[in-house]
Design a protein around this motif. Structure first.
Motif, short mmCIF file in Angstrom:
data_model
loop_
_atom_site.label_atom_id
_atom_site.label_comp_id
_atom_site.label_asym_id
_atom_site.label_seq_id
_atom_site.Cartn_x
_atom_site.Cartn_y
_atom_site.Cartn_z
N GLU A 148 0.82 -1.21 0.00
CA GLU A 148 0.00 0.00 0.00
C GLU A 148 0.86 1.26 0.00
O GLU A 148 0.55 2.23 -0.72
N LYS A 149 1.94 1.27 0.78
CA LYS A 149 2.78 2.47 0.91
C LYS A 149 3.97 2.47 -0.06
O LYS A 149 4.81 3.37 -0.01
N ARG A 150 4.02 1.47 -0.92
CA ARG A 150 5.05 1.39 -1.97
C ARG A 150 6.47 1.43 -1.38
O ARG A 150 7.33 2.19 -1.84
N HIS A 151 6.67 0.64 -0.37
CA HIS A 151 8.00 0.57 0.24
C HIS A 151 9.01 -0.02 -0.75
O HIS A 151 8.68 -0.92 -1.52
N ARG A 152 10.24 0.48 -0.66
CA ARG A 152 11.31 -0.08 -1.50
C ARG A 152 11.98 -1.22 -0.73
O ARG A 152 13.07 -1.08 -0.18
N VAL A 153 11.28 -2.33 -0.71
CA VAL A 153 11.80 -3.53 -0.06
C VAL A 153 11.86 -4.65 -1.09
O VAL A 153 11.13 -4.63 -2.09
N VAL A 154 12.70 -5.61 -0.84
CA VAL A 154 12.86 -6.72 -1.78
C VAL A 154 13.09 -8.01 -1.00
O VAL A 154 13.74 -8.00 0.05
N VAL A 155 12.53 -9.08 -1.53
CA VAL A 155 12.82 -10.43 -1.04
C VAL A 155 13.60 -11.14 -2.14
O VAL A 155 13.15 -11.20 -3.29
N LEU A 156 14.76 -11.64 -1.80
CA LEU A 156 15.62 -12.29 -2.78
C LEU A 156 15.52 -13.80 -2.68
O LEU A 156 15.48 -14.36 -1.58
N GLY A 157 15.47 -14.44 -3.84
CA GLY A 157 15.67 -15.88 -3.85
C GLY A 157 17.10 -16.20 -3.45
O GLY A 157 18.01 -15.38 -3.65
N GLU A 158 17.32 -17.37 -2.90
CA GLU A 158 18.66 -17.70 -2.39
C GLU A 158 19.71 -17.69 -3.50
O GLU A 158 20.84 -17.26 -3.29
N LEU A 159 19.35 -18.17 -4.69
CA LEU A 159 20.30 -18.16 -5.80
C LEU A 159 20.57 -16.74 -6.28
O LEU A 159 21.70 -16.42 -6.70
N ALA A 160 19.55 -15.86 -6.21
CA ALA A 160 19.76 -14.47 -6.58
C ALA A 160 20.69 -13.78 -5.60
O ALA A 160 21.58 -13.01 -6.00
N ALA A 161 20.50 -14.06 -4.29
CA ALA A 161 21.40 -13.49 -3.28
C ALA A 161 22.83 -13.98 -3.47
O ALA A 161 23.79 -13.20 -3.37
N GLU A 162 22.97 -15.26 -3.78
CA GLU A 162 24.30 -15.83 -4.02
C GLU A 162 24.95 -15.19 -5.25
O GLU A 162 26.16 -14.91 -5.26
N LYS A 163 24.13 -14.93 -6.26
CA LYS A 163 24.65 -14.35 -7.50
C LYS A 163 25.12 -12.92 -7.30
O LYS A 163 26.12 -12.48 -7.87
N ILE A 164 24.40 -12.17 -6.45
CA ILE A 164 24.75 -10.76 -6.24
C ILE A 164 25.86 -10.60 -5.21
O ILE A 164 26.86 -9.90 -5.45
N PHE A 165 25.68 -11.25 -4.04
CA PHE A 165 26.59 -11.01 -2.92
C PHE A 165 27.60 -12.14 -2.71
O PHE A 165 28.53 -11.99 -1.93
N GLY A 166 27.38 -13.27 -3.33
CA GLY A 166 28.25 -14.42 -3.10
C GLY A 166 27.92 -15.15 -1.81
O GLY A 166 28.68 -16.02 -1.37
N ARG A 167 26.78 -14.84 -1.19
CA ARG A 167 26.33 -15.50 0.05
C ARG A 167 24.81 -15.30 0.17
O ARG A 167 24.21 -14.55 -0.61
N THR A 168 24.21 -15.98 1.15
CA THR A 168 22.75 -15.91 1.31
C THR A 168 22.31 -15.15 2.55
O THR A 168 21.13 -14.82 2.66
#
Length: 396
Positions: A148-168
């Motif tokens: 409703e408030k258009r928060h800039r939040v995100v839920v990452l899949g574990e493989l996406a987190a690993e791909k971006i940060f190299g960890r989960t």
């Protein structure tokens, strides 16, 4: 002739005296009755909970509705259709629908350690997690407030987190996606759907606020049970057409997995019901065998009663009353065990026990137990009533 109260008292006393002989019969009928009550009482609740486990069911209770891009040049030039709020509300009211969720897909890109990482982005509403049966592995999944408030939040899949940060373990950190900074509130468990672990999930309204041409063209509908899927799938196009243009609407149902699941459940149900019927049948045979033994062992007693003026009907009613009291005792014990089983099943399923249904099936079980007692005890009682007086008295 004995009064009814005296007859029942004598019959119950005889059952208690012979409890060792009848113990197996009592347990057989009691367990069969308890199984009958638990299965029928908790059947719908169990089915409903099974439908919540979409990974187990392979998404068979999910119906996917979406608008396709037209194939002709004219339709491709036309404004693409998307699901309106009034349409979604109408779909929610279709009988058998458990929940709906809107979603849209966009390309996402982020930079990490001087390297560009492409991450598919899904804009989803607060219902997406329950409809799709998704749970968080770390942190939490955003809800209605973020939507409703258009928060800039995100839920990452574990493989996406690993791909971006190299960890989960990335909950609480921030990530820049498409030049917008998002707060990572959780990571999700993909279950058997590995592709889910490759995506980033943001509130639908947040994504649409940044990409104005992004329209929710996909609607996922979860049905209460697999039995509701064909009915909902048939009603869905007509309901949507009543509220908006649906010329390019496509409805997808996983018919093959659905048939496979229903086939498996049917065989399991048949096996369980056969086991219950076999158990009750063995209990009835046990009553018949026990009453035949009782008639044989009490032959002289029968002869003496007839010699003292007892009619054939009196003898028959006495033995029939004993078999009925035996089955009634087993039925009452089975209802007690069934009640305990219903409470245990409700506790395991984290739901309230449907006591109204329990009372109905409990009463039906008592009636069925009486039927077994009368049916199994009829022939032995008839045999006792037809005994010759002199032969019975001389029996050793």
């Amino acid at each position: 002739m004995l009064q009814t109260s005296d007859l029942l008292r004598v019959s119950f006393r005889q059952v208690i005296r012979q409890h060792k002989r009848y113990l197996g019969v009592l347990l057989s009928i009691a367990l069969g009755t308890a199984g009958f009550i638990v299965i029928l009482t908790m059947g719908e609740e169990v089915k409903s909970n099974l439908n919540k486990d979409l990974d187990l069911l392979g998404g068979a209770t999910i119906i996917k509705a979406f608008f396709e891009q037209g194939s002709t040049s004219e339709s491709q030039m036309a404004r693409p259709e998307w699901f309106h709020d009034v349409t979604v509300d109408a779909v929610d009211q279709i009988p058998g629908v458990n929940g709906t969720t809107l979603l849209t897909l966009a390309a996402g890109q982020t930079t990490q350690d001087d390297r560009e990482v492409n991450i598919p982005m899904f804009g989803v509403d607060e219902n997406f997690w329950t409809v799709m049966g998704i749970k968080a592995t770390q942190g939490e999944l955003f809800g209605a407030e973020a939507q409703e408030k258009r928060h800039r939040v995100v839920v990452l899949g574990e493989l996406a987190a690993e791909k971006i940060f190299g960890r989960t373990d990335v909950v609480g950190e921030r990530v820049m996606i498409n030049s917008a900074l998002y707060h990572i509130v959780g990571t999700l468990d993909p279950g058997n759907q590995i592709d889910r672990a490759k995506w980033a999930y943001v509130p639908l309204n947040t994504l649409r606020a940044r990409m104005f041409n992004l329209l929710p063209r996909r609607l996922y509908i979860r049905c209460n049970t697999w039995d509701d899927v064909p009915l909902v799938a048939a009603a869905l196009p007509q309901v949507i057409k009543q509220h908006q243009n649906a010329n390019t609407l496509t409805v997808e149902v996983a018919w093959e997995p659905l048939k496979h699941i229903k086939r498996i459940v049917w065989w399991v149900e048949m096996f369980v019901y056969f086991s219950i019927v076999a158990t009750l049948g063995l209990g009835g045979f046990g009553i018949w065998n026990g009453m035949m033994t009782a008639v044989k062992s009490r032959t002289r007693e029968i002869g003496l009663k007839k010699a003292m003026g007892a009619e054939d009907w009196d003898i028959m009613i006495q033995f029939l009353s004993e078999s009925t009291c035996l089955s009634l005792t087993a039925g009452i014990l089975g209802v007690g065990l069934g009640y305990a089983g219903v409470l245990a099943a409700a506790h395991i399923l984290h739901s309230s026990p449907p006591l109204d249904q329990f009372y109905v099936y409990g009463a039906a079980s008592i009636a069925f137990a009486l039927f077994i007692g009368i049916g199994a005890g009829f022939y032995p009682s008839l045999s006792a009533a037809r005994m010759d007086v002199v032969a019975a008295i001389r029996y050793e």
